[in-house]
Design an enzyme around this catalytic site. Structure first.
Site, short mmCIF file in Angstrom:
data_model
loop_
_atom_site.label_atom_id
_atom_site.label_comp_id
_atom_site.label_asym_id
_atom_site.label_seq_id
_atom_site.Cartn_x
_atom_site.Cartn_y
_atom_site.Cartn_z
N LYS A 1 -3.79 6.61 -8.33
CA LYS A 1 -3.58 5.17 -8.31
C LYS A 1 -4.91 4.56 -7.88
CE LYS A 1 -1.54 1.27 -5.97
NZ LYS A 1 -0.68 0.72 -4.92
N SER B 1 5.85 -2.06 0.97
CA SER B 1 6.24 -2.88 2.14
C SER B 1 7.65 -3.45 2.03
CB SER B 1 5.26 -4.04 2.32
OG SER B 1 3.94 -3.57 2.34
#
Lengths: 253, 68
Positions: A93, A203
């Site tokens: 990523k 998150s």
């Protein structure tokens, strides 16, 4: 869903940042049904308890190392190479940050890093802004997917520019993965309704009051959003359109 | 010999290798999840034992953490 050479059944990718413990992470990842999870590399902390790699291995998760915290192509490339050694994977990523307050990507460095890593045999999944032109450049560079943000990392603001996201989806011939900005389940559902192939979030789950319950909510939202996209929604109209036929109304006076 | 290991100056025996530097960090997991760089270049795990550290080497030893 096919990314690079791999087939995935789940369209949810979980970022492991922000969980208060490995146990909380394990329970949430399990509830999410995700088959791929991100992780990072930092200096050895001899006091660290448990192994995130062992925990994700037990869950059968495919590992996606990130280059979080890198501000230059050079740093991101070196980090990807270290991750390849550490995790025996050529997937990355790719994050190259251009601003430490908004954590928005640095476009020129991002493209340079993507080109170099693709040439070095990496399967590159770049975190990018919601700019359709940048997304196209990354695809041209040989990235296996494009991962536009909905809004800044960790902001929970959802999808700030659905129009741009639609343009990215329309033009892309690689999977489009919404990465960053998801705050709650409806944001993830909207991403899928707009035609994204998958959602990457951290998150929204890890910092939720009940991460495991939110992980379950995200799983359902992404499945629902995908189904709705495939089902084909009705067009928006300015005025009402009765669903009960007017014909056959009785005279009641 | 003196090396810069994860930002700290440390003394290692003369002839120390990357493997010795990794051990000196106190890293637990010797299997997956560790990587090392010597003077900014990745050293593959298969080369840790036979890569000697030059004096004043800059070694970074990294482990998997939550993130992303």
């Amino acid at each position: 869903m096919r990314i690079g050479e791999r087939e995935f059944f789940s369209r949810l990718i979980v970022g492991t940042g922000g969980f208060t413990s490995l146990e909380a992470m394990r329970d949430a990842v399990e509830a999410s049904g995700a088959e791929m999870a991100t992780l990072a590399l930092r200096r050895v902390d001899p006091g660290a308890r448990g192994s995130i790699v062992a925990t994700l291995d037990e869950l059968g998760c495919f590992l996606l190392p990130n280059t979080a915290g890198c501000f230059t192509a050079r740093d991101a490339i070196a980090t990807a190479q270290l991750a390849r050694e550490a995790f025996e994977t050529n997937w990355v990523k790719l994050e190259v940050i251009g601003d430490d307050r908004t954590l928005l990507p640095e476009p020129a460095e991002l493209i340079e890093a993507a080109q170099t890593l693709v040439a070095d045999g990496f399967t590159v999944l770049p975190y990018t802004s919601d700019d359709p032109v940048l997304a196209r450049r990354l695809e041209d560079a040989g990235c296996a997917a494009v991962m536009p943000l909905g809004s800044p990392i960790g902001s929970g603001m959802g999808i700030n520019n659905p129009y741009n996201l639609r343009l990215i989806v329309e033009q892309a011939s690689v999977p489009v993965i919404l990465d960053a900005g998801v705050g709650t389940a409806s944001d993830a559902a909207l991403a899928m309704e707009l035609g994204c192939d998958a959602v990457l979030l951290a998150s929204a789950v890890s910092r939720a009051e009940d991460p495991t319950a939110m992980a379950h909510a995200m799983r359902l939202a992404i499945e629902s959003g995908r189904l709705a996209r495939e089902a084909g929604r009705i067009p928006r109209r300015l005025y009402a359109e009765a669903s009960t036929p007017p014909e056959g109304m009785p005279e009641l006076q | 010999m003196n090396v810069l290991l994860n930002g700290d100056r440390v003394e290692l025996p003369d002839g120390a290798t990357v493997e010795d530097a990794v051990a000196a960090t106190g890293a637990h997991d010797s299997r997956r999840g560790l990587a090392a760089a010597l003077d900014g270049e990745v050293v593959p795990r298969s080369r840790w034992a036979d890569t000697a550290l030059p004096d004043d080497a800059h070694v970074e030893v990294l482990q998997a953490v939550q993130g992303g």
